[in-house]
Each structure stands twice: as C-alpha cells, then as structure tokens.
Design a protein around this motif. Sequence first.
Motif, PDB file in Angstrom:
ATOM      1  N   VAL A  46      37.657  46.901  52.346  1.00  0.00           N
ATOM      2  CA  VAL A  46      37.623  46.032  51.172  1.00  0.00           C
ATOM      3  C   VAL A  46      39.004  45.928  50.530  1.00  0.00           C
ATOM      4  N   VAL A  47      39.772  46.995  50.592  1.00  0.00           N
ATOM      5  CA  VAL A  47      41.138  46.979  50.052  1.00  0.00           C
ATOM      6  C   VAL A  47      41.989  45.976  50.825  1.00  0.00           C
ATOM      7  N   VAL A  48      41.885  46.042  52.139  1.00  0.00           N
ATOM      8  CA  VAL A  48      42.660  45.137  52.995  1.00  0.00           C
ATOM      9  C   VAL A  48      42.239  43.691  52.760  1.00  0.00           C
ATOM     10  N   ARG A  49      40.956  43.473  52.584  1.00  0.00           N
ATOM     11  CA  ARG A  49      40.462  42.120  52.334  1.00  0.00           C
ATOM     12  C   ARG A  49      41.080  41.543  51.055  1.00  0.00           C
ATOM     13  N   LEU A  50      41.129  42.356  50.006  1.00  0.00           N
ATOM     14  CA  LEU A  50      41.697  41.896  48.739  1.00  0.00           C
ATOM     15  C   LEU A  50      43.215  41.763  48.816  1.00  0.00           C
ATOM     16  N   ALA A  51      43.838  42.558  49.661  1.00  0.00           N
ATOM     17  CA  ALA A  51      45.298  42.501  49.815  1.00  0.00           C
ATOM     18  C   ALA A  51      45.744  41.281  50.601  1.00  0.00           C
ATOM     19  N   THR A  52      44.810  40.642  51.295  1.00  0.00           N
ATOM     20  CA  THR A  52      45.161  39.506  52.157  1.00  0.00           C
ATOM     21  C   THR A  52      44.419  38.235  51.748  1.00  0.00           C
ATOM     22  N   LEU A  53      44.008  38.153  50.494  1.00  0.00           N
ATOM     23  CA  LEU A  53      43.308  36.968  50.003  1.00  0.00           C
ATOM     24  C   LEU A  53      44.164  35.715  50.130  1.00  0.00           C
ATOM     25  N   GLY A  54      43.491  34.598  50.371  1.00  0.00           N
ATOM     26  CA  GLY A  54      44.172  33.318  50.379  1.00  0.00           C
ATOM     27  C   GLY A  54      44.438  32.848  48.959  1.00  0.00           C
ATOM     28  N   ALA A  55      45.128  31.720  48.846  1.00  0.00           N
ATOM     29  CA  ALA A  55      45.505  31.209  47.531  1.00  0.00           C
ATOM     30  C   ALA A  55      44.296  30.890  46.661  1.00  0.00           C
ATOM     31  N   ASP A  56      43.152  30.599  47.291  1.00  0.00           N
ATOM     32  CA  ASP A  56      41.946  30.272  46.538  1.00  0.00           C
ATOM     33  C   ASP A  56      41.072  31.500  46.285  1.00  0.00           C
ATOM     34  N   GLY A  57      41.618  32.687  46.523  1.00  0.00           N
ATOM     35  CA  GLY A  57      40.861  33.916  46.346  1.00  0.00           C
ATOM     36  C   GLY A  57      40.655  34.261  44.879  1.00  0.00           C
ATOM     37  N   PRO A  58      39.754  35.181  44.610  1.00  0.00           N
ATOM     38  CA  PRO A  58      39.467  35.573  43.232  1.00  0.00           C
ATOM     39  C   PRO A  58      40.567  36.429  42.623  1.00  0.00           C
ATOM     40  N   THR A  59      40.574  36.501  41.324  1.00  0.00           N
ATOM     41  CA  THR A  59      41.449  37.428  40.612  1.00  0.00           C
ATOM     42  C   THR A  59      40.694  37.962  39.406  1.00  0.00           C
ATOM     43  N   GLY A  60      40.982  39.194  39.023  1.00  0.00           N
ATOM     44  CA  GLY A  60      40.275  39.819  37.907  1.00  0.00           C
ATOM     45  C   GLY A  60      38.871  40.247  38.273  1.00  0.00           C
ATOM     46  N   GLY A  61      38.636  40.516  39.553  1.00  0.00           N
ATOM     47  CA  GLY A  61      37.302  40.901  40.009  1.00  0.00           C
ATOM     48  C   GLY A  61      37.206  42.356  40.414  1.00  0.00           C
ATOM     49  N   PHE A  62      35.967  42.788  40.623  1.00  0.00           N
ATOM     50  CA  PHE A  62      35.644  44.171  41.008  1.00  0.00           C
ATOM     51  C   PHE A  62      34.752  44.078  42.232  1.00  0.00           C
ATOM     52  N   PHE A  63      35.249  44.543  43.376  1.00  0.00           N
ATOM     53  CA  PHE A  63      34.571  44.302  44.641  1.00  0.00           C
ATOM     54  C   PHE A  63      34.335  45.576  45.436  1.00  0.00           C
ATOM     55  N   GLY A  64      33.187  45.627  46.103  1.00  0.00           N
ATOM     56  CA  GLY A  64      32.851  46.679  47.035  1.00  0.00           C
ATOM     57  C   GLY A  64      32.686  46.095  48.413  1.00  0.00           C
ATOM     58  N   GLU A  65      32.184  46.898  49.334  1.00  0.00           N
ATOM     59  CA  GLU A  65      32.075  46.443  50.707  1.00  0.00           C
ATOM     60  C   GLU A  65      31.130  45.260  50.868  1.00  0.00           C
TER      61      GLU A  65
END
Length: 255
Positions: free
Chosen positions: A230-249
Amino acid sequence: MNEHTTHRNIALITGANKGIGRATAEQLAALGMTVLIGTRDPRRGDEAVTAVRAAGGDAHPVTLDVTEPATVHEAARWVEERFGHLDVLVNNAGISGAREDAPLDVRGQIPSTADLDIVRAVFETNVFGVITVTNAMLPLLRRAHAPRIVNLSSDAASLAITSDPDSPLAGLPPVAAYSPSKTALNALTVQYANELRKDGILVNAAAPGYCATDINDHNGHLTAAQGAAVVVRLATLGADGPTGGFFGERGSLPW
C-alpha cells in the motif's frame, strides 16, 4: 549532481534498514527508482543498500535520525548535491514506545498511569520527526515532476475503528503514546495535503496492516513485503490520485 541517476525517480525512505521501510525500498527499487535508505545506524544502512543492489536495484545509504534536525538537514543537503531533487518521501521511521527487549510491554503507556517521558519520545519520532523531515525535504520535492509523500500510519490510528468495541482491534490494550501519535500523524497528513494540493504534491497516510516486524515481536499475520504494497501504491500515484487520504490494503480507511 550525479548524472547517471538523474533519469530515475529518487525516493527517500526513513527507517529503511528493516521491516516495512526496507520492503518499501526494495519494491520501489524494483520499479526502477533510486532509493535512499535513511537510517540512524550507518552499518545497518549499508547492509540494506547491499541487499537492494544485490537484487539489481539502485540504492544509497543516508544517515539521519528524525529526532536530530542537524542530521536531517545534512541529509537534505546531500540529496540536493547528489540528485538535485526528490520525487518520493516515505516517512516510515517510527517507534512503539516499548523496550526493544520487550516490544509487547505497554505498561508505561496505559493512559491512567502513563509515563510522560515515553509519550513524549513516541510523539518526538512519530509526529515531530515527520514534520522535521518533510519540511527539510520539501524544497527538493517541489523540484520534482510528480512529488509524493507517504506517511506510515496504522489501523490503530483510526478513531472509528479503535472506539468500536466489536472491531478487530478491540482486544488491544489502551495506550497513551503509540496509537494517539499515529492519529496525530493522520491529522498532520491532512493538513500537509491541504497546503500542498495546489503544488501537485500528493500526501497520504498508509496503514500497512498487522505485519510481522520488530515493533510487535514478529507476531503479525502479514509479511513486511505485503504491508509495503500500500505504501508503494501511494508513492506511485498518478496525477489524478487522491491526497489527504488514509488507506489500507483494501482501500480507504475510516478516520
């Protein structure tokens, strides 16, 4: 600046010599990033770098202690000199407040009898350390094409989950240090996201799940590599990805 690495995205992971931090470094390196292994102990940092390189990744050690601003600013100076920018910051370094020889002992954290020195130490690393590192690295992140910040949180940070007597976490002992520090980190994540949204810097909190690491005496049911996903997923978000969120697997988590 080292020209041979300028075409790669550069990622700094704090506390990356073991556990989820190291797994995150390994996975980002496997995606072609240059990973900077941030550690307090240079020897352990060198060992992690050697392992990443042995697997074909590009890695470099960076000695820093998130509770020692001088080391953080020196690390930022080195990153600027060597690479000129930073694409990804993973604020992974964290402590539970328990003794290293008794990682499940939370007696000093029970709210009604809390040892304030322990509480302060946990917040110093898990919250104030994140502010120190993030602010030192922001000038470098602003130079990146698609900068991302990921803060390592926990399911135990969720007020909705931990206040539910029927939740999977209901059996955990109440603590005044670790869980509240991660809740504070979530709030901090939102504030950074709000400030940096206009700059295109996406800032999110990741809950890796109950991973078998030193922090829980390796009692978790997930591997560090699974938690790092999940860390890697958030580290590689595209420009349309979320921000200010809380994510798990499995996706977004309740605050």
